[in-house]
Design a protein around this motif. Structure first.
Motif, PDB file in Angstrom:
ATOM      1  N   ARG A   1      -1.795  -3.220   6.099  1.00 17.32           N
ATOM      2  CA  ARG A   1      -2.961  -2.693   5.372  1.00 17.32           C
ATOM      3  C   ARG A   1      -3.834  -1.844   6.290  1.00 17.32           C
ATOM      4  N   LEU A   2      -3.969  -2.245   7.545  1.00 15.38           N
ATOM      5  CA  LEU A   2      -4.754  -1.441   8.496  1.00 15.38           C
ATOM      6  C   LEU A   2      -4.085  -0.093   8.742  1.00 15.38           C
ATOM      7  N   ILE A   3      -2.763  -0.090   8.886  1.00 14.49           N
ATOM      8  CA  ILE A   3      -2.041   1.168   9.094  1.00 14.49           C
ATOM      9  C   ILE A   3      -2.194   2.076   7.879  1.00 14.49           C
TER      10      ILE A   3
ATOM     11  N   ALA B   1      -2.732   0.225  -1.031  1.00 14.16           N
ATOM     12  CA  ALA B   1      -2.214  -0.581   0.075  1.00 14.16           C
ATOM     13  C   ALA B   1      -1.341  -1.712  -0.441  1.00 14.16           C
ATOM     14  N   LYS B   2      -1.648  -2.233  -1.641  1.00 10.78           N
ATOM     15  CA  LYS B   2      -0.836  -3.307  -2.210  1.00 10.78           C
ATOM     16  C   LYS B   2       0.598  -2.832  -2.464  1.00 10.78           C
ATOM     17  N   GLN B   3       0.736  -1.623  -2.985  1.00 10.31           N
ATOM     18  CA  GLN B   3       2.072  -1.107  -3.253  1.00 10.31           C
ATOM     19  C   GLN B   3       2.828  -0.849  -1.960  1.00 10.31           C
ATOM     20  N   PHE B   4       2.123  -0.393  -0.924  1.00  8.70           N
ATOM     21  CA  PHE B   4       2.760  -0.159   0.369  1.00  8.70           C
ATOM     22  C   PHE B   4       3.256  -1.462   0.986  1.00  8.70           C
ATOM     23  N   VAL B   5       2.419  -2.501   0.923  1.00 12.00           N
ATOM     24  CA  VAL B   5       2.807  -3.792   1.486  1.00 12.00           C
ATOM     25  C   VAL B   5       3.936  -4.410   0.674  1.00 12.00           C
TER      26      VAL B   5
END
Length: 443
Positions: free
Chosen positions: A393-395, A317-321
């Motif tokens: 992060r929820l998505i 999730a960190k990389q996505f954000v």
């Protein structure tokens, strides 16, 4: 005396090529031992692009690096990808060459050299089906912006005639506003007759509407009003065509059985697509993203059309954000944090999540309480970014792990926050040699 060994870069991709993209021609560089002329120029015509692919195949190239220059890279990228090449679309900041030496030939050679050593990473690009969905979704957003400009033209024409309808009706393009404007264009000038067209939900009285409709009906302003309304209707027709195309594309992308068993209903919202978008999104993703507070069907469509339902490309999730540009920056020098501002980005999914976060201002949910607490600690733009970070992060969790989002409510969030504050206060008091005692026990 110990000898110092010098570390050297190893060739990671010996069959790499670099392409400097241009509007009229493209410069391509391959390894020097593959051809007597390792750098060649190819025009942007389709036949020339076919020659480019043939030449790369003859040079045994299997991986290509190129910059994302405007939209000129798209035909080259799609052609190379369809022919089996691994194409890396790289960030221009990561391939900046030595200053003072800038030419098309040097740029493509520099790209080839960096790619051969494995120093470049490709940008995220969803599948072809999602790219097609993204193109139609962006086209629809563009039509909405153009239509909104003609609404401003309608308001301007009315103001020039001193018709103050916008001061008594909140939305002149609503049901009542459109009936009155279209009647004016048709030739009606009686303010009392026009005021009787108001809907029962309009709070303004007929007397107020009559006063607002007493203007000077100049012919040039009426002509401008008529043309603005015609253009508004024309874009409305094209928006309906976009909605039909989106519905057809989403119907093809359905992956989860039983998603269309629910009764279909049109999406709410003035500018929302006129079909059951929520059901199609559930069939595509397998989860209902609209259960997250602040995210409606339009926001969910914007995020899915930009990223797709498969987020396996992002390791966490960190990389996505971080890709969205919603995480704090790390600008540190000499052990001092110079700036922690998030990077500037034009990511459309991040913009949609920021708008969704701002809509949580009055929400009585846990996310609404979080946004208000962030506003109390930070300024509003930073609070919006922090809340959009949490939404992202929820998505990511829903699309990668499945499951439904359950809102615990504002009271649950406030109680958890109170427990955390009390825990940290008790630990700090214990370190200082004190002990916290509740007021009831002390009394």
């Amino acid at each position: 005396m110990a000898t110092r060994t010098r570390r050297t870069l190893d060739i990671a991709y010996p069959n790499a090529a670099g392409i400097d993209i241009g509007s009229a021609s493209h410069y391509v560089a391959v390894p020097a031992d593959r051809d007597d002329e390792p750098v060649r120029e190819f025009k942007s015509f389709t036949c020339e692009l076919d020659n480019l692919v043939t030449w790369l195949t003859a040079c045994n190239v299997d991986i290509v690096a190129m910059e994302s220059t405007g939209v000129y890279w798209i035909p080259v990228y799609e052609l190379l990808e369809s022919r089996g090449f691994t194409v890396h679309l790289v960030n221009a900041r990561h391939v900046k060459n030595v200053s003072g030496r800038k030419s098309d030939v040097l740029d493509c050679q520099w790209l080839q050299q960096l790619m051969s050593y494995g120093l470049l990473s490709g940008a995220f690009r969803p599948t072809d089906e999602i790219c097609a969905l993204r193109a139609v979704s962006r086209q629809r957003d563009m039509l909405l912006r153009y239509q909104a400009r003609h609404v401003q033209h309608i308001q301007k024409a009315l103001s020039q005639m001193n018709v103050q309808l916008a001061n008594v009706i909140s939305d002149i393009m609503g049901e009542t506003g459109q009936k009155i404007v279209r009647a004016i264009i048709a030739g009606e000038r009686n303010a009392t007759t026009l005021a009787k067209l108001k809907h029962a939900r309009i709070r303004a009285s007929e007397e107020e509407i009559v006063k607002s409709l007493q203007g000077n009906w100049r012919s040039e302003h009426l002509f401008t009003l008529k043309q603005a309304m015609s253009l508004y209707d024309a874009y409305g027709v094209e928006l309906m065509a976009c909605d039909q195309q989106l519905e057809a594309m989403l119907a093809v992308l359905q992956k989860h059985a039983g998603a269309q068993d629910k009764p279909q209903r049109p999406s709410r919202g003035k500018n929302a697509p006129r079909f059951d978008l929520r059901t199609y999104l559930i069939g595509l993703c397998g989860v209902d993203l609209t259960r997250i507070n602040g995210i409606d069907t339009a926001t969910a469509l914007k995020v899915i059309s930009e990223t797709g339902p498969d987020l396996s490309r992002f390791r966490s999730a960190k990389q996505f954000v971080a890709w969205l540009g919603l995480c704090p920056g790390t600008k540190i020098s000499g052990g001092k944090i110079l700036s922690s501002a998030s990077k500037r980005t034009t990511n459309r999914a991040a913009q949609a999540l920021r708008l969704a976060a701002a809509a949580l201002r009055t929400s009585q949910s846990a996310l609404g309480a979080y946004y208000r607490r962030m506003c109390a600690r930070l300024d509003r733009p930073k609070a919006i970014t922090a809340t959009a970070h949490k939404l992202a992060r929820l998505i990511y969790a829903m699309l990668t792990k499945g499951g439904e989002y359950i809102d615990q409510g504002q009271d649950y969030y406030e109680e958890r926050y109170r427990q955390r504050v009390m825990h940290h206060l008790a630990r700090r008091a214990e370190k200082l040699g004190f002990k916290l005692t509740p007021v009831s026990e002390a009394a």
